[in-house]
Motif scaffolding. Structure first.
Motif, mmCIF file in Angstrom:
data_model
loop_
_atom_site.group_PDB
_atom_site.id
_atom_site.type_symbol
_atom_site.label_atom_id
_atom_site.label_comp_id
_atom_site.label_asym_id
_atom_site.label_seq_id
_atom_site.Cartn_x
_atom_site.Cartn_y
_atom_site.Cartn_z
ATOM 1 N N ILE A 282 0.464 -5.705 24.932
ATOM 2 C CA ILE A 282 1.459 -5.408 23.899
ATOM 3 C C ILE A 282 1.040 -4.191 23.077
ATOM 4 N N TYR B 69 3.231 -0.710 23.105
ATOM 5 C CA TYR B 69 3.801 -0.095 21.902
ATOM 6 C C TYR B 69 3.407 1.376 21.813
ATOM 7 N N ASN C 233 13.064 -9.900 32.222
ATOM 8 C CA ASN C 233 12.637 -9.940 30.825
ATOM 9 C C ASN C 233 13.050 -11.276 30.221
ATOM 10 N N ILE D 23 11.347 -13.695 25.008
ATOM 11 C CA ILE D 23 10.280 -13.121 24.180
ATOM 12 C C ILE D 23 10.210 -11.610 24.387
ATOM 13 N N ARG D 24 10.276 -11.192 25.646
ATOM 14 C CA ARG D 24 10.239 -9.758 25.935
ATOM 15 C C ARG D 24 11.491 -9.056 25.398
ATOM 16 N N THR E 206 13.278 -9.826 22.889
ATOM 17 C CA THR E 206 13.161 -9.701 21.435
ATOM 18 C C THR E 206 12.213 -8.557 21.069
ATOM 19 N N ARG E 207 11.111 -8.455 21.802
ATOM 20 C CA ARG E 207 10.138 -7.396 21.517
ATOM 21 C C ARG E 207 10.743 -6.020 21.817
ATOM 22 N N TYR E 208 11.432 -5.907 22.958
ATOM 23 C CA TYR E 208 12.024 -4.627 23.319
ATOM 24 C C TYR E 208 13.160 -4.238 22.368
ATOM 25 N N GLY F 134 13.141 -4.978 19.304
ATOM 26 C CA GLY F 134 12.424 -4.508 18.119
ATOM 27 C C GLY F 134 12.061 -3.040 18.242
ATOM 28 N N TYR F 135 11.596 -2.634 19.439
ATOM 29 C CA TYR F 135 11.295 -1.216 19.669
ATOM 30 C C TYR F 135 12.568 -0.376 19.512
#
Length: 291
Positions: free
Chosen positions: A204, A208, A229, A232-233, A235-237, A239-240
């Motif tokens: 991670i 980033y 994806n 969880i992925r 949501t993270r992507y 966020g980016y």
């Protein structure tokens, strides 16, 4: 019913299994309204698809280009970074020509290794005969040829044994770094999106930093909605995307292969079905296309 979006599929024009008309029919059956044939290193499918697509499916021009991230010093995993380019300028062909020249050299080197190192006799003309597209011969076409000639059980087995990364006859070829590719596309025209980010196989923290580096080069989006994806992925992507003002795109990476479960527009077990039209609007806006 709202139409769904799929901006990442492959046909016989690269490493897919099905032809354009078959795929468009599948897309229509699956309620897809926006479709992009992102063939590897070529735009051949676009004009064909544009001509035969029904009025209720908009064909978005696209292409997928592999890049070289070995300069990052990453070891221990098969790290991959592919960039999708939507509405690419015709000037991208200048770069693609170099890729294609290098591809033929690599294929011929693979055949040399098969013949001399493994005593597996196969010629370039034989590969061209069995290739899905004789103008765009790939490693998987070599695998198909090996199976057709009875030199391997099937193409998947042949690919894994002889042609895949770190296998017996794997040959690397020159590719641009992702930052150089993105900068070039931004210079000549096009919208750049990081494809299937999971395949980068980064921690991670490194992920980033890597994405931030791509953003600084001009990256426009991330393929957030990909069948591989998980929540969880995603949501993270997302966020980016929010942090860097990127477009969260959607693509099944459909190939039509029995070994791959992805479906056009639907993903795996219906985990796509994305209808957010703002994805298309944002891509067109960055490309300078009216919508």
């Amino acid at each position: 019913m709202e139409k769904t979006i799929d901006l990442h599929v492959h046909s016989l024009f690269s490493d897919g299994k099905k032809n354009i008309s078959e795929m468009i029919q599948i897309a229509r059956d699956n309620n897809v309204g926006y479709l992009s044939f992102t063939e590897h290193y070529n735009m051949s499918a676009y004009n064909v698809a544009k001509k035969i697509a029904p009025s209720d499916i908009e064909i978005i021009p696209g292409i997928e280009v592999g890049t070289d991230i070995t300069s990052l010093g990453l070891t221990g995993k098969n790290h991959k970074c592919h960039i999708l380019v939507y509405y690419p300028s015709t000037k991208i062909c200048i770069m693609l020509d170099k890729y294609e020249e290098n591809r033929e050299v690599a294929i011929r080197k693979i055949l040399e290794l098969l013949n001399k190192k493994e005593n597996v006799k196969v010629s370039y003309s034989q590969v061209a005969k069995y290739a899905r597209n004789s103008n765009h011969i790939t490693r998987f076409d070599v695998a198909i040829t090996l199976a057709k000639l009875g030199l391997s059980q099937d193409p998947i087995t042949a690919y894994g044994e002889y042609l895949d990364f770190n296998s017996k006859c794997y040959v690397s070829r020159h590719k641009e770094t992702p930052t150089n590719l993105i900068r070039y596309v931004k210079k000549v025209g096009g919208v750049t999106v990081l494809a299937h980010p999971k395949s980068m196989s980064l921690s991670i923290e490194n992920e980033y930093s890597f994405i931030k580096m791509l953003v600084n080069a001009g990256l426009d989006g991330i393929e957030v909605y990909n069948p591989h994806n998980d929540d969880i992925r995603r949501t993270r992507y997302l966020g980016y995307c929010n942090e860097f003002e990127l477009i969260p795109t959607v693509g099944s990476d459909y190939h039509g292969l029995p070994s791959r479960p992805e479906e056009i527009g639907k993903g795996i077990n219906n985990n796509l079905n994305i209808t957010d039209i703002t994805i298309i609007e944002r891509i067109k806006k960055r490309a300078g296309v009216k919508y």
